[in-house]
Motif scaffolding. Structure first.
Motif, PDB file in Angstrom:
ATOM      1  N   UNK A 112      -6.845  -7.023   7.482  1.00 12.06           N
ATOM      2  CA  UNK A 112      -5.480  -7.195   7.982  1.00 12.06           C
ATOM      3  C   UNK A 112      -4.442  -6.869   6.913  1.00 12.06           C
ATOM      4  N   UNK A 113      -4.692  -7.340   5.690  1.00 13.11           N
ATOM      5  CA  UNK A 113      -3.745  -7.064   4.605  1.00 13.11           C
ATOM      6  C   UNK A 113      -3.700  -5.577   4.282  1.00 13.11           C
ATOM      7  N   UNK A 114      -4.855  -4.912   4.285  1.00 12.68           N
ATOM      8  CA  UNK A 114      -4.892  -3.484   3.987  1.00 12.68           C
ATOM      9  C   UNK A 114      -4.113  -2.679   5.020  1.00 12.68           C
ATOM     10  N   UNK A 115      -4.197  -3.077   6.289  1.00 16.49           N
ATOM     11  CA  UNK A 115      -3.467  -2.364   7.334  1.00 16.49           C
ATOM     12  C   UNK A 115      -1.963  -2.551   7.199  1.00 16.49           C
ATOM     13  N   UNK A 116      -1.537  -3.710   6.725  1.00 12.57           N
ATOM     14  CA  UNK A 116      -0.108  -4.025   6.711  1.00 12.57           C
ATOM     15  C   UNK A 116       0.553  -3.788   5.354  1.00 12.57           C
ATOM     16  N   UNK A 117      -0.239  -3.848   4.268  1.00  5.42           N
ATOM     17  CA  UNK A 117       0.321  -3.633   2.932  1.00  5.42           C
ATOM     18  C   UNK A 117       0.258  -2.162   2.541  1.00  5.42           C
ATOM     19  N   UNK A 118      -0.878  -1.536   2.790  1.00  9.60           N
ATOM     20  CA  UNK A 118      -0.994  -0.100   2.548  1.00  9.60           C
ATOM     21  C   UNK A 118      -1.390   0.248   1.136  1.00  9.60           C
ATOM     22  N   UNK A 119      -0.519   0.075   0.172  1.00  8.89           N
ATOM     23  CA  UNK A 119      -0.772   0.471  -1.207  1.00  8.89           C
ATOM     24  C   UNK A 119      -0.660  -0.731  -2.134  1.00  8.89           C
ATOM     25  N   UNK A 120      -1.193  -0.578  -3.353  1.00 10.33           N
ATOM     26  CA  UNK A 120      -1.126  -1.658  -4.338  1.00 10.33           C
ATOM     27  C   UNK A 120       0.306  -1.955  -4.753  1.00 10.33           C
TER      28      UNK A 120
END
Length: 656
Positions: free
Chosen positions: A246-254
């Protein structure tokens, strides 16, 4: 002391959750005033707090039910007490859901609160015609139903259906967490749904144990804690993995981790890491020490449990704040993309590269639910084999190899290139269908998972039901005996082809993510039951003689081939407004006819494999019967043969 803990524990949970929600809203801007059509501070702050209460109520409800199913005994007072906790939590969940729906209506419609006809008409339209209003209305009604059922149903077996309904109550919440039609919608819904459900089991189970401390004696407390700890470990893994997705989908990049949304994500990660440490200490230190202690109910243990509830509250509060905060990656709906293609508008996802044979193995569309299912399936199977080997029992290596290969094949079909292209091309969809119904079951059924579970899982003696008891109950139930009947299994295998493709079920499976998941489960189960009726090792109520198994296989495959030929020669499109409107890849009718060819031809190899397996089992059965008769003859001195010869001699003498 224990009475104080039962009061302080829930209080700490709610206080920590409330404070972290308020802090998260302040950091992420989730309660900031809107430039246009601002609903007011009461709605802006009240809505996330109401959602927090919904989550707490769902946790108590689901946690109490799951604990009753897998850890508590109906013979003890603890069982009814846990169901009372679940019922009270369901009532709390219902009221909180109604309050959340009300605040959501005020935010969406921006109609001031009043008691006139205009407000009533707006509320009626919102809850009956607007999707988000319908979702909260359905959630509230399910919560009210669950409140009644948790009070009324005390049958251990019937509670499994109540628990399933309690999880279904979370589905509308999961679907609201990501814009429909936006890229990655299906993956986001799956990740959020898993996250909410398993977090509820984790939090609710611990909360229920604290509330049941009076009914649990010292020995029962240790037993229940050990069982809860095993469930909590699985929950932690699922919550961590789904949270990452979920975080990867919504945050995208570091770099986006330095945004307000990213900081909230880091805060939640920190809370989960602390909870993971609590879990490790609980499993590796606390429970063992309590088992060895003459007085297991030490105060320090309960204060640690209260601390664990506090961090759970922090994680829950931050999660609510995240749901109200703007994400660094914008959720752009496909219809808003300039020059969006018909395929993008229909699927909501960016187009994959043109299909080649190599891209079946290089393109991926991960389905988190099936990834976790396959991973846990392999892990628990290998643990079962290890248990058998540790105590000196044997387990055929080929069964383990086939099971692992079957799970790997299932993972690929649900997450690999086939899953990428099946929503664009009917032929690839049919390839996935054939693999799920014929290839994967041919690998999984010889693994004999039920037999392994019966031998590896310890039997419970306190009246509660663990995995072994639930599996036995399912296998020996009346519905299972009907579904496992070879004729019924074959009828479902063939009949479901026609019912699925020539009814609205096919459309539902294509346009709705839940329908797609149902389709995968249905294909897998019908294929598994059919293969089980032919070459299964696990126990079933009735098996056909080997000659009739071959006849059943040939007859079923004949109907299967006829289905494929009907598609190959057909001139009408399935879902013309879906596959016919894609405008991507091959001509829709040509591709559909190719799919019919796949249905007709791909099934031949598994059919040959099944026929060979039936023939081998037939030969081995005859060989075993011959050896049994030889051993019996050696043991009795050919008594049966001598009696038979004496009978023939007597008949001949009578005739003379």
């Amino acid at each position: 002391m224990l009475r104080l803990v039962r009061i302080i524990g829930p209080a700490v949970l709610l206080l920590a959750a409330l404070l972290s929600t308020l802090a998260g809203l302040a950091i992420g801007g989730g309660a900031a005033a809107q430039a246009l059509a601002d609903p007011g501070a009461v709605v802006r702050w009240g809505l996330p707090i109401a959602k927090l209460l919904v989550n707490v109520g769902a946790a108590g409800m689901i946690g109490g039910l799951v604990l009753s199913l897998f850890a508590l005994s109906p013979k003890e007072r603890e069982f009814n007490a846990a169901l009372d906790v679940a019922a009270a939590s369901a009532a709390f969940f219902t009221v909180a859901s109604a309050l959340t729906g009300f605040f959501t209506m005020l935010q969406v419609t921006n109609v001031p609160l009043s008691f006139d006809d205009r407000f009533s008409a707006t509320a009626g339209q919102f809850f009956t015609q607007i999707a988000i209003g319908q979702s909260w209305l359905i959630t509230t009604l399910i919560g009210a139903t669950l409140t009644v059922l948790c009070f009324a149903v005390r049958n251990h077996t019937a509670l499994i259906f109540v628990t399933i309904l309690s999880v279904v109550a979370l589905v509308p919440m999961a679907q609201q967490g990501h814009a429909a039609g936006a890229s990655g919608h299906n993956a986001a819904v799956t990740a959020l749904g898993l996250h909410i459900a398993f977090a509820a089991v984790w939090l609710g189970g611990l909360l229920t144990i604290i509330l049941l401390r009076k009914q649990l004696g010292d020995k029962r407390l240790i037993t229940v804690l050990a069982r809860y700890s095993s469930v909590a470990l699985v929950c932690f893994i699922v919550v961590a993995v789904s949270g990452y997705v979920s975080a990867a989908l919504r945050v995208g990049t570091l770099e986006n981790l330095l945004t307000p949304y990213g900081l909230l994500v880091l805060a939640k990660v920190a809370a989960l890491l602390v909870l993971g440490c609590f879990g490790v200490l609980q499993r590796r230190f606390f429970i063992e020490r309590m088992q060895q202690s003459a007085s297991p109910t030490r105060p320090w243990f309960w204060w640690l449990v209260v601390g664990e509830l506090g961090f759970m509250g922090v994680a829950s509060g931050v999660a609510v704040a995240l749901a109200k905060s703007a994400t660094p990656v914008a959720q752009v709906v496909a219809t808003e993309i300039p020059a969006a293609t018909p395929a993008q508008i229909l699927t909501g996802d960016p187009l994959p590269p043109p299909l080649t044979f190599a891209r079946y193995f290089t393109e991926w569309n991960i389905d988190l639910a099936w990834v976790l299912f396959c991973a846990f399936g392999i892990f628990f199977y290998l643990v079962g084999v290890w248990r058998l080997r540790r105590r000196g029992d044997s387990w055929p290596v080929y069964r383990t190899v086939l099971w692992v290969l079957g799970m790997i094949a299932l993972f690929y079909i649900t997450s690999g290139g086939v899953n990428v292209y099946q929503k664009y091309l009917f032929s690839t969809h049919m390839l996935a269908h054939m693999a799920l119904t014929m290839l994967v079951p041919v690998l999984l059924v010889p693994g004999a998972p039920v037999t392994l579970a019966m031998r590896a899982i310890r039997k419970r003696k306190d009246g509660s039901r663990g995995a072994r008891e639930w599996i036995l109950l399912a296998v020996h139930s009346k519905p299972a005996s009907i579904l496992a009947n070879p004729l019924v299994a074959a009828g479902m295998f063939v009949g479901s082809l026609w019912v699925f493709y020539y009814t609205p079920l096919f459309r539902w499976a294509m346009v709705d993510h839940i329908g797609h998941e149902w389709m995968t489960v249905h294909f897998l189960i019908t294929g598994f039951l059919f293969v089980q009726s032919l070459i299964g090792i696990d126990p079933v109520p009735y098996r056909l003689p080997y000659p009739f198994r071959l006849l059943l296989l040939l007859g079923t495959m004949a109907f299967h081939a006829f289905f494929g030929l009907a598609i190959m020669t057909g001139t009408g499109l399935f879902l013309a407004d879906w596959y016919g409107a894609m405008g991507w890849g091959a001509d829709a009718l040509v591709d559909q006819q190719a799919g019919g060819g796949i249905a007709w031809s791909v099934g031949e190899l598994p059919t040959i494999a099944l026929a060979i397996a039936v023939a081998i089992q037939w030969g081995r059965s005859d060989e075993k019967e011959t050896k049994r008769l030889d051993r019996n003859a050696d043991r009795t001195g050919d008594a049966e043969l001598n009696a038979y010869n004496a009978r023939l001699a007597g008949l001949a003498a009578r005739d003379r």
